[in-house]
Design a protein around this motif. Structure first.
Motif, mmCIF file in Angstrom:
data_model
loop_
_atom_site.group_PDB
_atom_site.id
_atom_site.type_symbol
_atom_site.label_atom_id
_atom_site.label_comp_id
_atom_site.label_asym_id
_atom_site.label_seq_id
_atom_site.Cartn_x
_atom_site.Cartn_y
_atom_site.Cartn_z
ATOM 1 N N ILE A 130 -13.243 13.844 -0.257
ATOM 2 C CA ILE A 130 -11.828 14.622 -0.354
ATOM 3 C C ILE A 130 -12.303 15.323 0.421
ATOM 4 O O ILE A 130 -11.469 16.454 1.876
ATOM 5 C CB ILE A 130 -11.248 14.436 -1.577
ATOM 6 N N ALA A 131 -12.975 16.239 -0.018
ATOM 7 C CA ALA A 131 -13.686 18.291 -0.025
ATOM 8 C C ALA A 131 -13.905 17.507 2.128
ATOM 9 O O ALA A 131 -13.677 18.791 3.405
ATOM 10 C CB ALA A 131 -14.343 18.674 -0.664
ATOM 11 N N LYS A 132 -15.067 16.845 2.444
ATOM 12 C CA LYS A 132 -15.621 16.499 3.179
ATOM 13 C C LYS A 132 -14.088 15.803 4.340
ATOM 14 O O LYS A 132 -14.306 16.946 5.814
ATOM 15 C CB LYS A 132 -16.796 14.846 2.766
ATOM 16 N N SER A 133 -13.616 15.356 4.083
ATOM 17 C CA SER A 133 -12.637 14.681 4.969
ATOM 18 C C SER A 133 -11.892 15.801 5.668
ATOM 19 O O SER A 133 -11.711 16.030 6.867
ATOM 20 C CB SER A 133 -11.613 13.668 4.703
ATOM 21 N N GLN A 134 -10.995 16.838 4.466
ATOM 22 C CA GLN A 134 -10.500 18.224 4.895
ATOM 23 C C GLN A 134 -11.123 19.015 5.552
ATOM 24 O O GLN A 134 -10.746 19.452 6.796
ATOM 25 C CB GLN A 134 -9.986 18.641 3.338
ATOM 26 N N PHE A 135 -12.495 18.991 5.108
ATOM 27 C CA PHE A 135 -13.218 19.629 6.385
ATOM 28 C C PHE A 135 -13.461 19.340 7.077
ATOM 29 O O PHE A 135 -13.323 20.246 9.046
ATOM 30 C CB PHE A 135 -14.467 20.395 6.018
ATOM 31 N N LEU A 136 -13.658 18.226 8.150
ATOM 32 C CA LEU A 136 -13.866 17.637 8.888
ATOM 33 C C LEU A 136 -12.543 18.024 10.422
ATOM 34 O O LEU A 136 -12.678 17.896 10.997
ATOM 35 C CB LEU A 136 -14.413 16.130 9.039
ATOM 36 N N ALA A 137 -11.972 17.433 9.056
ATOM 37 C CA ALA A 137 -10.099 17.654 10.226
ATOM 38 C C ALA A 137 -10.349 19.047 10.414
ATOM 39 O O ALA A 137 -9.925 19.196 11.885
ATOM 40 C CB ALA A 137 -8.990 16.889 8.745
ATOM 41 N N ASN A 138 -10.198 20.022 9.860
ATOM 42 C CA ASN A 138 -10.468 21.392 9.515
ATOM 43 C C ASN A 138 -11.194 21.756 10.976
ATOM 44 O O ASN A 138 -10.794 22.354 12.594
ATOM 45 C CB ASN A 138 -10.471 22.551 8.960
ATOM 46 N N MET A 139 -12.756 21.721 10.927
ATOM 47 C CA MET A 139 -13.856 21.716 11.520
ATOM 48 C C MET A 139 -13.047 21.317 13.544
ATOM 49 O O MET A 139 -13.239 22.049 14.320
ATOM 50 C CB MET A 139 -15.014 21.752 11.417
ATOM 51 N N SER A 140 -13.042 19.894 13.549
ATOM 52 C CA SER A 140 -12.359 19.181 14.609
ATOM 53 C C SER A 140 -11.340 19.888 15.463
ATOM 54 O O SER A 140 -11.132 20.784 16.567
ATOM 55 C CB SER A 140 -12.079 18.128 14.262
ATOM 56 N N HIS A 141 -10.707 20.240 14.676
ATOM 57 C CA HIS A 141 -9.610 21.521 15.085
ATOM 58 C C HIS A 141 -10.368 22.689 16.257
ATOM 59 O O HIS A 141 -9.790 23.383 16.504
ATOM 60 C CB HIS A 141 -8.161 22.158 14.268
ATOM 61 N N GLU A 142 -10.502 23.521 15.271
ATOM 62 C CA GLU A 142 -11.276 24.527 15.367
ATOM 63 C C GLU A 142 -12.557 24.651 16.352
ATOM 64 O O GLU A 142 -12.058 25.059 17.338
ATOM 65 C CB GLU A 142 -11.892 25.203 13.711
#
Ligand code: HEM
Lengths: 634, 187
Positions: free
Chosen positions: A246-258
């Motif tokens: 979950i943490a990873k997915s969240q992180f990825l989603a954020n990062m990708s946007h960033e």
């Protein structure tokens, strides 16, 4: 005979009869006694056998009880130590042993057993005494009773602990009757865990079957504990993995946007700079910046895609679209990169495949992009072919099988499963050599799952790979309304190309238009065939030839051909990419030479052939002309 | 044959022909038992047969009637000796019907080695009974006598007829017992 004699005789007879009767009676008495004896004996036997049976039954009962309780307990008790102690207690209580305890392997010296500090006693006082006594006991593997149990993994009875040659132990302080001991192993999957030892009176010799029972108990306890531990472990592991995911997915989603925001800025700004006056060198650098940034963005998009699919956020976008066309566009878009590597790219849709269908066009294209992109990436010579066949058709819907075949490095069968996993390529060196995120196939599989499709891989190392997948579609229109009419009826076509597959494809493409395709494998073959036809009416209407061949023979070839065909044969040159140019110094009329870009679309090819035939006089394909005369380098 | 039968026979001879004849008979027959019988003992059946033929020689009485008369006398002797065995019966037919499945079974309890015949009674009517006798010893006259003794014991009047079914061996015999009609209220 006088009366006296009569009576005397009679008396004598009576006497004799009486004696005989007495003898008979005595005889009978003896018989009765004998019978009685036998009866008593039989009775005794019967009684003892009943006794034995009763005892056996009681024992069996006690054992089942013991086993049952052990298993119950092991399932309930919280941890290893508690379970072991409980097991020890149950056994002691059942056999009437006043004291029992447990050994484990010494953590400091794994070749000996030490007290696990788990004791059970009938009384507090005994417990204290015993605890002190046991603290010093050490048993190397195979030595003494516990050591022997460890080594043999069997339950053992030692009738006299005081006489045990090297490891005399005295428990008479605790209870003077105690001289014997029984010990059994606790094992899990035949791995040794601990020894349970308890002390008994010597008279209490356990039977073979009881020792067997103890071993079973040891196994049961070990197994139950093992299972509980494993269960606990998996539960914990899963929990933390879920958490991490979950943490990873969240992180990825954020990062990708960033990352995407500044990335888009980089690309946009660089493109702006490119529009200004820059030197050639600067232009080169900036172009690299843009293409690298685009690559990076692609990678990010892939990652984002996967995390979306994984978090079940992807929804299908169903609509009507032209199947063949959509796939062809993809292939066309990827053709330049295949041509750069000098790869042939072939495209072949079976005629039976419906023309317009319901489905998710963009997902299908994403799948094709991924598979074809991979195929090109992992192929250094030969070809990549994209094809489709109808494999199931009902009234409203159908199933189409797509396949992407390459002649690349191939994938060994033991790696087939691995490559579908995200982040993994057949081996990690692949990533280094060929680049990519390794997410492509994972995305493809996930998308296919979502769309009701299924991906299959057939591959031979060094020969190539074929990825096949099936997808269901709704049927909108079976046939293109502008059908291929027999516009080239009776036309004879010579295809000059060594690739059999290409020959098949082009034959099939032109067959509906009525053309007859022959093929020549090489230049010599081509010239021979052309010569054979002569220059009259029998000459070929078209010669289709690959640009590669023309270039290779420094255009003499083309000239040769032209030379032999004054009779109006049209030469169609299959070129790789629009930008590619051909050294063309032919004597023949330019209008007799046409260019078609690979991969070829049926309609495009037929249209070109028909139109060039119609206006042989004629217009010049501007584009092809310009490009064919400019570049001299190759 | 059980000693009880021999003793009864000798008693019967003494009473019928006098003690003198009894002694003479024993002397003449030269028996291996010497004529000294105890009721619990078991003796050769042949001794009984030689006593019977010996008696014919001494008295001129036919052996068949000797045996028959003996049977007649034997019944009350047996009843006196074993009264409990016959108590259950109220009349001759009842008792005769129970010989095979009750009386002789009691006999076997006392003398497990007794050699007994089998009787299969069949009541044809309240006044008529057929009785099949089977025995390897072939002593229908003895049976007839015993039946007669039994009938006399109950004070009844029954006619006894029998026919041999074994061609002279007398091992299978059918007895027909016909009760006489009641006359003027007497039975
Ligand atoms: C109507 C009544 C009875 C009839 C017709 C009858 C018939 C017979 C006959 C025919 C035999 C000679 C053995 C043979 O033929 O195989 C016999 C033997 C005998 N019966 Fe009966 N019987 C009767 C009642 C009784 C009674 C009331 C007793 C007394 C308990 C008795 C005791 C015996 C004994 C002890 C023997 C001699 C068995 C031997 O010597 O081995 N019978 N009986």
């Amino acid at each position: 005979m006088d009366i006296v004699e009569q009576l005397t005789r009679k008396l004598a007879r009576e006497e004799r009869a009486r004696l005989e009767a007495e003898q008979l009676l005595e005889q009978k008495s003896r018989e009765v006694y004998q019978t009685n004896e036998e009866l008593r004996h039989l009775n005794a036997i019967l009684e003892s056998s009943i006794n034995d049976k009763t005892i056996d039954l009681q024992k069996a009962n006690a054992r089942t009880q013991l086993l049952h309780q052990t298993v119950l307990m092991a399932a309930e008790v919280g941890n290893y130590n508690e379970a072991l102690l409980f097991c020890c207690r149950l056994v002691c209580e059942t056999v009437g042993s006043p004291v029992g305890h447990i050994y484990k392997i010494d953590v400091e010296n794994d070749s000996q057993l030490v007290s696990a500090d788990l004791h059970w006693s009938a009384s507090e006082q005994t417990q204290q005494l015993f605890q002190n006594l046991v603290a010093d006991w050490r048993f190397p593997r195979g030595i003494g009773l516990p050591g022997a149990v460890w080594a043999t993994k069997k339950a053992i009875w030692l009738p006299d602990i005081e006489s045990d040659p090297r490891y005399r132990r005295f428990l008479t302080d605790i209870d003077e009757k105690i001289t014997a001991a029984v010990a059994f192993p606790v094992t899990s999957d035949s791995e040794f865990v601990a020894v349970v030892e308890f002390f008994v009176e010597e008279s209490l010799k356990p039977s073979e079957s009881f020792l067997g029972l103890l071993e079973t108990i040891g196994q049961q306890v070990g197994q139950v504990l093992e299972r509980r531990n494993a269960l606990e472990d998996t539960r914990r592991a899963k929990e933390s993995a879920d958490q991490a995911n979950i943490a990873k997915s969240q992180f990825l989603a954020n990062m990708s946007h960033e990352i995407r925001t500044p990335m888009n800025a980089i690309i946009g700004m660089t493109e702006l700079v490119l529009l200004t006056e820059v030197t050639d060198e600067q232009k080169d650098c900036l172009t690299t910046v843009v293409s690298s940034a685009e690559d990076l963005l692609n990678i990010i998009n892939e990652i984002l895609d996967l995390s979306k699919i994984e978090s079940n956020k992807t929804e299908l976008d169903i609509g009507a679209f032209e199947l063949r066309e959509s796939v062809f566009e993809c292939v066309k878009a990827l053709a330049p990169s295949s041509h750069e590597k000098h790869l042939e790219i072939l495209f072949h849709f079976d005629e039976s495949v419906p023309y317009r269908v319901y489905g998710d066009r963009s997902r299908l294209r994403q799948i094709i992009f991924n598979l074809v992109g991979n195929a090109i990436k992992f192929t250094s010579r030969g070809e990549v072919e994209v094809s489709a066949n109808l494999i199931e058709q009902r009234e409203q819907d159908c199933v189409v099988e797509f396949s992407v075949r390459d002649t690349g490095i191939g994938i060994s069968s033991d790696k087939h499963d691995v490559i579908f996993n995200k982040f993994e390529q057949a081996d990690t060196t692949t990533t280094r050599k060929y680049g990519g995120t390794g997410l492509g196939l994972s995305i493809v599989t996930k998308l296919l799952n979502l769309m009701g499709g299924h991906l299959k891989l057939e591959s031979d190392v060094g020969v190539g790979s074929t990825f096949k997948f099936t997808l269901p579609f709704g049927i909108v229109e079976m046939q293109n309304s502008q059908t291929v009419s027999a516009r080239l009826s009776g036309n004879r076509v010579l295809l000059v190309d060594g690739n059999d597959r290409l020959h098949e494809i082009i034959s099939e493409m032109l067959r509906p238009a009525g053309a007859i395709v022959e093929s020549a494998v090489d230049r010599a073959d081509a010239l021979r065939r052309i010569a054979l036809q002569g220059t009259g009416n029998g000459a070929y209407d078209f010669i289709i030839i690959d640009q590669k061949s023309v270039v290779k023979f420094n255009s003499e070839y083309l000239a040769d051909i032209e030379h032999s065909i004054a009779a109006g044969t049209i030469v169609i040159v299959m070129r790789r990419a629009i930008r590619h140019s051909v050294v063309y110094k032919a004597k023949a009329k330019k209008e007799q030479v046409k260019f078609v870009t690979k991969p070829m679309e049926q309609m495009v090819l037929i249209d070109l052939m028909v139109s060039s035939k119609n206006d042989l006089k004629y217009e010049v394909d501007e584009h092809s002309l310009s490009s064919s005369s400019v570049d001299q380098a190759k | 044959m059980k000693g009880v039968i021999f003793r009864a026979f000798l008693d019967h001879v003494g009473q019928t022909y006098g003690e003198n004849i009894t002694e003479q008979l024993i002397l003449n027959c030269n028996l291996s038992s010497g004529g000294a019988y105890t009721s619990v003992g078991t003796y050769d059946t042949g001794e009984l047969l030689s006593l019977i033929s010996g008696l014919t020689d001494l008295t001129g009485t036919e052996s068949t009637s000797i045996v028959k008369n003996f049977g007649k006398a034997l019944f009350p002797i047996l009843v006196e000796k074993y009264p409990s065995v016959v108590q259950h019966a109220n009349n001759a037919f009842e008792l005769i019907s129970s010989v095979d499945n009750h009386i002789h079974i009691e006999v076997l309890k006392l003398y497990p080695d007794a050699g007994l015949p089998t009787f299969s009674p069949e009541l044809k009517s309240p006044t008529c009974m057929w009785l099949k006798y089977d025995s390897e010893r072939g002593l229908p006259e003895l049976a007839e006598g015993l039946l007669q003794g039994c009938i006399d014991y109950f004070g009844e009047e029954v006619e006894i007829e029998w026919q041999d079914l074994s061609g002279g061996a007398n091992t299978h015999v059918l007895f027909k017992l016909q009760k006489k009609e009641q006359v003027n209220g007497y039975s």
